[in-house]
Structures are given as C-alpha cells and as structure tokens.
Write an enzyme that holds these catalytic residues in place. Sequence first.
Site, short mmCIF file in Angstrom:
data_model
loop_
_atom_site.label_atom_id
_atom_site.label_comp_id
_atom_site.label_asym_id
_atom_site.label_seq_id
_atom_site.Cartn_x
_atom_site.Cartn_y
_atom_site.Cartn_z
N HIS A 87 13.81 -31.28 10.16
CA HIS A 87 13.93 -30.80 11.73
C HIS A 87 13.23 -29.62 11.72
CE1 HIS A 87 16.04 -30.10 15.46
NE2 HIS A 87 15.85 -28.81 15.04
N GLU A 88 13.18 -28.98 10.77
CA GLU A 88 12.42 -27.71 10.79
C GLU A 88 10.89 -27.75 10.70
OE1 GLU A 88 13.96 -25.10 12.04
OE2 GLU A 88 15.79 -25.84 11.96
N HIS B 129 9.28 -28.73 13.60
CA HIS B 129 8.76 -27.57 14.55
C HIS B 129 7.39 -26.83 14.25
CE1 HIS B 129 12.37 -27.01 17.26
NE2 HIS B 129 13.12 -26.87 15.89
#
Length: 181
Positions: free
Chosen positions: A143-144, A147
């Site tokens: 998820h990170e 980003h």
Amino acid sequence: MADKRPISQLGDPVLRQTARPISNVQDDWVQPLIDDLILTLIQSQGVGISAPQVGSPHRIVVMASHPNERYPDAPMMEPTVLINPRMIDHSEAYVTDWEGCLSIPNIRGRVPRYQAVEVEYTTPAGKLQRQVFTDFIARIFQHEFDHLEGMVFLDRLQQPQELMTEQEYRQRVLTPVLAGR
C-alpha cells in the site's frame, strides 16, 4: 508534544507523482522528515505512511502495525523506516482484503495484494537491508509502496462495488467479525 503534519488528501497532485529517491540519508532534512512521518502516523492511528502523504515527494515509508480501531487484528510492529524501498520478489499467492488510507478518509475497499514480498531498503543509518514481509505487514508495505509510485488503493480495486464508507465497513464487516470471536 509536536503536531502531526497535514495529510495530503486524494486530489493533491503529490499523491500522483513518482517519488524521488534520497541520494544521501544523512542530509539534514531527512531525519526531521522521518520524525514527522512517525509522529503523524502515530497521531493518526495509522499503520503505515509515506512521505508523499505529508507533501514530500521522496521515497520514504514508515510502517508501524498495531491493533487499533481501524485494524483490530493487526500484528505488533515497531515503527520501521524504509528509505528508497524496492520490491525484489513476491509470492505467487494473492490475498484480497479490506484497506483504508489516511489520504482517502472514511472509505474502504477490497484490494488484492501479494501474500508475501521480499524488500530491499536503506535504514536511516544508511545500512542496506533485505527483508521478507508477509500477510498484513506485506499489505502495508505494498500500500505504502504504491504511494511512492503515484498510486492509491483505489487504483487496485477489481470490483468497484467492493468499496464502502468506513461507517458501513464497521457495521457490515468489522462488527460481525469481532462478534464472532
């Protein structure tokens, strides 16, 4: 106590940019950014945060898993800082589960992620590390990492109907799971 940084929200262009690598982890601005990321993550009760989420287009991720209201089954993990992370390898197996994001408040979606990932990154001390993350921690990392690549979890949804508000998630998904314990 210091205040957390404002969290960039969906629509902020920094969330759609590819983050820049950090050439020297000892530069004067790097540790204060790491400190701000950790503080912001803790005060927001998140389990992961990336530098773009606080408006800094750099390749830094902090993961700090712990059970909380948003993720009651999260495992314990002390804050771990990953500078210039790279995914080296991943499992064949995918797991689809619910995710939320500090930059997209009050929305949850079911996102497929690799069950395990092998990652290489630099520590704040400048040491190159290689580590395997599995299950929920692998999900946080992916998820990170997204980003850093200018993506948000909404980009990974396979079924738009598997998107709901946080309130509906708590009522329809989380409450029955907790009641079944």
